[in-house]
Design a protein around this motif. Structure first.
Motif, short mmCIF file in Angstrom:
data_model
loop_
_atom_site.label_atom_id
_atom_site.label_comp_id
_atom_site.label_asym_id
_atom_site.label_seq_id
_atom_site.Cartn_x
_atom_site.Cartn_y
_atom_site.Cartn_z
N VAL A 1 33.38 22.77 9.47
CA VAL A 1 32.12 23.57 10.09
C VAL A 1 30.85 23.36 8.98
CG1 VAL A 1 30.79 25.91 10.64
CG2 VAL A 1 32.66 25.13 11.37
N ALA A 2 31.71 23.78 7.95
CA ALA A 2 30.96 23.54 6.41
C ALA A 2 30.44 22.22 5.89
CB ALA A 2 32.54 24.02 5.46
N ALA B 1 25.56 19.25 6.32
CA ALA B 1 24.82 18.53 7.49
C ALA B 1 23.73 18.42 7.09
CB ALA B 1 25.89 16.99 8.03
N LEU B 2 23.30 19.38 8.52
CA LEU B 2 22.15 19.97 9.33
C LEU B 2 20.68 20.59 7.87
CD1 LEU B 2 23.90 22.05 12.04
CD2 LEU B 2 22.98 19.96 12.06
N VAL B 3 21.53 21.57 6.94
CA VAL B 3 21.26 22.23 6.10
C VAL B 3 20.00 20.71 5.18
CG1 VAL B 3 20.23 22.95 3.84
CG2 VAL B 3 22.03 23.91 5.48
N VAL B 4 20.97 19.79 4.80
CA VAL B 4 19.92 18.51 4.27
C VAL B 4 18.99 17.76 5.15
CG1 VAL B 4 20.69 16.22 3.36
CG2 VAL B 4 22.43 17.81 2.83
N LEU C 1 12.89 27.33 4.50
CA LEU C 1 13.84 27.93 3.72
C LEU C 1 14.74 28.69 5.57
CD1 LEU C 1 12.24 29.16 1.29
CD2 LEU C 1 13.59 28.07 1.21
N VAL C 2 13.77 29.42 6.25
CA VAL C 2 13.83 29.94 7.69
C VAL C 2 14.81 28.75 8.89
CG1 VAL C 2 13.01 30.55 9.69
CG2 VAL C 2 11.76 31.62 7.67
N ALA C 3 14.91 27.72 8.68
CA ALA C 3 15.63 26.96 9.51
C ALA C 3 16.99 26.67 8.59
CB ALA C 3 14.82 25.73 9.08
#
Length: 312
Positions: free
Chosen positions: A284-285, A290-293, A244-246
């Protein structure tokens, strides 16, 4: 493990579609448009209409989105309205800056948080109260204020670290590290406290269970009990907090990159928003989603490594 990856892929596709569509709609609702930003408020109406037609802004919103989606499926996120360059290339060049900042902040927050939480759980007393105070401070101190304080004392007055700017790792590893110290500390400060609190609570809960007393009765060293059993069992909720922090740090990176003038994705989206550069905002979105996934996948793989039941 394969099932986790398949489930990740099945989740990633609709999430990327949903976020991209929502971003496209919200960006279109912002007053003004790219043509007006390029030509200015006093532009000739005929020239304004011609530029809107060239940019495709005269077409319906759904048609513009489907056109963008078709190109995105082939790896083309379009062209920036500001620079006329490829969005994929521009954002790809800035991705390393944001990843360096976020990964450094996550590692620092995790190391400091787990260290403080473990020490607090084993020693107790004053350290437990210190962790609670840090948790409150982490939530109360504004990120931009902390960044300005660090710049004032460690960059302007002491001249230990640079105040702004970014040096690529390939140019100078030492200067690359120095350029990231203050931004990483600023971004990680508020994230270490919840990790420390979760670590402390999890370790205390595990220490009170029967299996710990059994292991002690068998003569197993306290250090081995803590490192091999207690931390492993308490690690799953801690890993959830780290995940969650990341995810939250990607949003915080936008502000930190602005304060320290870092050429990352955050600074790019701020500039693109002011210019109504929808292709860049959309790109950017997609990058952030993709990074969150990917972070969620890494967290689930961490679950599987810590808990065999997850693998089953």
């Amino acid at each position: 493990m394969r099932k986790l990856v398949i489930r990740w892929l099945l989740t990633a596709v609709p999430l990327l579609l949903g976020v991209s569509a929502l971003t496209f709609v919200l960006a279109s609702l912002v007053p003004g448009d790219a043509a007006r930003s390029i030509l200015g408020l006093n532009a000739d109406p005929a020239q304004y209409r011609q530029l809107r037609q060239q940019l495709g802004l005269d077409k319906p919103l759904w048609q513009r989105y489907l056109h963008w989606l078709w190109r995105a499926m082939h790896g083309d996120l379009g062209q920036s309205i500001q620079s006329s360059g490829s969005v994929t290339s521009e954002l790809g060049g800035r991705l390393g800056v944001t990843l360096s900042l976020v990964i450094g902040a996550v590692l620092l927050a995790a190391v400091v948080g787990v260290g403080l939480g473990l020490t607090s759980a084993l020693r107790g007393g004053v350290l437990g109260k210190v962790v609670d105070v840090l948790s409150l401070l982490g939530l109360a101190v504004p990120t931009y204020w902390l960044g300005l304080v660090l710049v004032t004392f460690l960059a302007v007055r002491s001249e230990i670290f640079p105040a702004t700017g970014y040096v690529p790792f390939a140019d100078s590893p030492t200067q690359w590290f120095e350029s990231l110290v203050l931004p990483v500390i600023t971004l990680a400060f508020s994230s270490a406290a919840p990790i420390a609190k979760q670590t402390r609570d999890g370790v205390l809960a595990e220490l009170g269970k029967d299996y710990v007393a059994v292991l002690r009765a068998r003569g197993i060293s306290e250090r081995r009990i803590i490192l091999k059993h207690v931390l492993r069992n308490a690690g799953t909720p801690v890993l959830s907090v780290v995940g969650l922090v990341a995810v939250g740090l990607f949003g915080g990176a936008v502000l930190v990159e602005t304060v320290f003038v870092l050429p990352g994705l955050g600074g790019e989206v701020v500039s693109a928003t002011g210019a109504h550069d929808i292709p860049v905002i959309q790109g950017v979105a997609v990058f952030f989603t993709a990074l969150v996934v990917i972070v969620n996948l890494l967290v689930e793989l961490g679950y599987a490594a810590l808990n065999p039941k997850v693998r089953a």
